[in-house]
Scaffold this motif. Structure first.
Motif, PDB file in Angstrom:
ATOM      1  N   GLY A 194      29.304 -14.921  -3.882  1.00 53.86           N
ATOM      2  CA  GLY A 194      28.318 -14.423  -4.848  1.00 53.86           C
ATOM      3  C   GLY A 194      27.768 -15.531  -5.735  1.00 53.86           C
ATOM      4  O   GLY A 194      26.576 -15.566  -6.056  1.00 53.86           O
ATOM      5  N   ARG A 251      22.538  -4.808  -8.892  1.00 53.88           N
ATOM      6  CA  ARG A 251      23.686  -5.620  -8.476  1.00 53.88           C
ATOM      7  C   ARG A 251      24.694  -5.863  -9.590  1.00 53.88           C
ATOM      8  O   ARG A 251      25.691  -6.552  -9.391  1.00 53.88           O
ATOM      9  CB  ARG A 251      23.178  -6.954  -7.910  1.00 53.88           C
ATOM     10  CG  ARG A 251      22.490  -6.757  -6.549  1.00 53.88           C
ATOM     11  CD  ARG A 251      21.568  -7.870  -6.191  1.00 53.88           C
ATOM     12  NE  ARG A 251      20.993  -7.684  -4.863  1.00 53.88           N
ATOM     13  CZ  ARG A 251      19.893  -6.971  -4.631  1.00 53.88           C
ATOM     14  NH1 ARG A 251      19.274  -6.360  -5.619  1.00 53.88           N
ATOM     15  NH2 ARG A 251      19.433  -6.850  -3.383  1.00 53.88           N
ATOM     16  N   PRO A 275      27.758  -5.247 -11.501  1.00 53.01           N
ATOM     17  CA  PRO A 275      28.974  -4.512 -11.144  1.00 53.01           C
ATOM     18  C   PRO A 275      29.494  -3.720 -12.332  1.00 53.01           C
ATOM     19  O   PRO A 275      28.978  -3.840 -13.444  1.00 53.01           O
ATOM     20  CB  PRO A 275      29.944  -5.618 -10.764  1.00 53.01           C
ATOM     21  CG  PRO A 275      29.535  -6.764 -11.636  1.00 53.01           C
ATOM     22  CD  PRO A 275      28.063  -6.645 -11.868  1.00 53.01           C
ATOM     23  N   ASP A 295      28.955  -9.653  -6.361  1.00 51.20           N
ATOM     24  CA  ASP A 295      30.354  -9.737  -6.801  1.00 51.20           C
ATOM     25  C   ASP A 295      31.262  -9.967  -5.604  1.00 51.20           C
ATOM     26  O   ASP A 295      32.259  -9.282  -5.411  1.00 51.20           O
ATOM     27  CB  ASP A 295      30.750  -8.458  -7.542  1.00 51.20           C
ATOM     28  CG  ASP A 295      30.494  -7.217  -6.697  1.00 51.20           C
ATOM     29  OD1 ASP A 295      29.789  -7.341  -5.659  1.00 51.20           O
ATOM     30  OD2 ASP A 295      30.993  -6.146  -7.055  1.00 51.20           O
ATOM     31  N   THR A 296      30.859 -10.936  -4.803  1.00 55.09           N
ATOM     32  CA  THR A 296      31.584 -11.253  -3.576  1.00 55.09           C
ATOM     33  C   THR A 296      32.049 -12.696  -3.632  1.00 55.09           C
ATOM     34  O   THR A 296      31.654 -13.437  -4.537  1.00 55.09           O
ATOM     35  CB  THR A 296      30.658 -11.071  -2.353  1.00 55.09           C
ATOM     36  OG1 THR A 296      29.507 -11.893  -2.570  1.00 55.09           O
ATOM     37  CG2 THR A 296      30.237  -9.615  -2.221  1.00 55.09           C
ATOM     38  N   ARG A 310      25.061  -7.543  -2.551  1.00 52.41           N
ATOM     39  CA  ARG A 310      25.997  -7.615  -3.671  1.00 52.41           C
ATOM     40  C   ARG A 310      26.202  -9.056  -4.097  1.00 52.41           C
ATOM     41  O   ARG A 310      26.060  -9.988  -3.294  1.00 52.41           O
ATOM     42  CB  ARG A 310      27.356  -7.029  -3.245  1.00 52.41           C
ATOM     43  CG  ARG A 310      27.224  -5.640  -2.647  1.00 52.41           C
ATOM     44  CD  ARG A 310      28.573  -4.997  -2.527  1.00 52.41           C
ATOM     45  NE  ARG A 310      29.232  -4.929  -3.832  1.00 52.41           N
ATOM     46  CZ  ARG A 310      30.220  -4.059  -4.100  1.00 52.41           C
ATOM     47  NH1 ARG A 310      30.638  -3.211  -3.163  1.00 52.41           N
ATOM     48  NH2 ARG A 310      30.788  -4.041  -5.285  1.00 52.41           N
TER      49      ARG A 310
END
Lengths: 175, 175, 175, 175
Positions: C64, C117, C119, C60-61, C58
């Motif tokens: 990220g 990936r 979001p 959107d961390t 991912r």
DNA sequence: CATGAATGAGTGTTCATTCAT
DNA sequence: AATGAATGAACACTCATTCAT
């Protein structure tokens, strides 16, 4: 154009631009490029013959040297004025038989005129050989003068004519 | 090819056909057409210098005439063998500076060698003028011989060499 | 060679000289010039896939952005290392179908990985459009960086990767 | 021809056959093949500038999206109409300095016009980065559309323009 | 396994010549 | 008579590919 760039490097476009005319008009008066050369060659031949005609009856006289120098000067001047045409003759770039012969005949004519003025008693063969050498000097010198600086020490047509004329007179025509 | 057709009229295709090879091979060995001319010019210059090197120390000797005739013959033969190249030199068809200079320098070299052998006491200017005339005769005669029938009466290089050689010897080098 | 001169301007001779080998050897290992391109393309595709494989699950961390920057940097570096090959792909100078498809498929693969990936909830069409735009930015920037100074203000790959990576993260992957 | 085959693969013979004219006529109007490219490039640059000139003063307005879509459509259409020329620009196949600069300056001009319309307060660097990304998307999409099927799902310029235009508006110009 | 000399089809460009206006 | 746009054959040069050694 021919004097400046030579026959082959002169394009018809260059010629007509210089003459302030057009391609069409060019081909109205001349069948092709070589035809123009032939026309110019004709004029040139006439002028060269006139130079020969300007020779006095004899050159083994008191003012023979001056006359020889004058002749050489006239020859060089005419040659220079028509260098492009004459070079085209010599360089074999001309296809037309007549034009080629015209060149040969013109120079032969001059040679004959000079041969007549050779003093002394020599065999015809010897006379012809001498005059051939003489013509070679004249032509080659003229050729060199219209090229770039091939004659070291020569600084102009006048000097060349005087030097060459005296040399020619002493070597060939002096009494 | 250059001897037969002249430099400009010789196409690369003609050259490679004559050499039984291909365009690609041609450009493998020569960068371009003029590069071939430069290579041949180099050989030609070497041969012409060899001709000059073959001159004896003096020409105003008992066998001077024979030596002069031999020199003239060698010069004419070399000139004929490389006529196409030498004509390209003279006719100004060469763009490359070095090749052009090579021609001038080669002929200047020969002229210098001949000048050394001029007998008698004359001013440097007079000597130079004489040798210029001599070179003119040599070149023009050679040029004429490699052209078409420009020398009426000449029937071969040998005769020409003998005639010209004797003339040259008598006129320039005899004691 | 392809990176420096481009595919078409790289001659086989240049390639073999650089590789210190011969024409014969070249054609021993590659059927023709395009075959070499195909081989290099294969390597390039593998490296590009490896770059995609390096993406975390991912983006959107919290980290990220760093991951996106790292991905962009890796993409740019790989692109630069194989610029000649990739450009040949794009420029349509390649005849071979397989090689062409390889290029398309490789970029499609990366696009798919990135799409995964993205979001948020959007329609498949919208997601594809977004990822197409993203790929366009990546490719065009890489292309520009491997050309000459097309990006005013950019002064190196690192700066470009950081700037572009952050932009990409904020625009496409931020939570 | 350039659009269909690309600049390098288009032979002069192809061009003149298509134009129902001859080699001679071609070189009457263009100095050489690249000169034709330069002429077309000049037209192309003018059209691209016209596209930029068609932009309204602001895009963050109620009808900003429609204007953006129209701009993108016009850009894509012009790009397609001159794809061969623009590709030659990008692919570095052009030797002429002026023509190369023309390409860069034209795209820089469009970029500047777009930058002016970016809403919000950001640093100049950030604005430039954003517009660089925008241009990348525009160019790359246009490039892809004029290539073969590089955009999966895209089924025509109109759809592409609408999709891309909306995306661009939302991402860059929306209030 | 390696070599590199040889190949020739292909391409951009020139320029003498023509002909409709 | 004059024009000049159009023509196309001709030519120098390139480069991917082959093959005898």
């Amino acid at each position: 154009m021919f004097n400046r760039r030579g026959y082959h490097r002169s394009r018809v476009e260059d010629i007509v631009r210089e003459a302030r005319t057009s391609h069409g008009t060019f081909y109205l008066y001349f069948g092709n490029k070589e035809d123009l050369l032939a026309a110019l060659a004709s004029e040139c031949a006439a002028e060269l013959r006139a130079v020969a005609a300007g020779l006095p009856a004899r050159l083994d006289t008191p003012d023979g040297e001056a006359a020889t120098v004058a002749f050489v000067a006239a020859f060089l001047a005419t040659y220079r004025a028509h260098a492009g045409v004459i070079r085209a003759w010599m360089e074999g770039g001309v296809t037309d038989r007549d034009t080629n012969r015209l060149g040969v005949r013109t120079f032969t004519h001059i040679a004959t005129e000079l041969e007549r003025r050779l003093p002394g008693r020599r065999s015809p063969a010897a006379r012809r050989a001498r005059v051939a050498a003489l013509m070679a000097m004249l032509e080659r010198s003229a050729y060199a003068l219209t090229s770039r600086d091939l004659v070291p020490g020569g600084d102009g047509d006048r000097v060349a004519a005087t030097t060459l004329g005296r040399l020619v007179h002493r070597g060939f025509f002096a009494a």
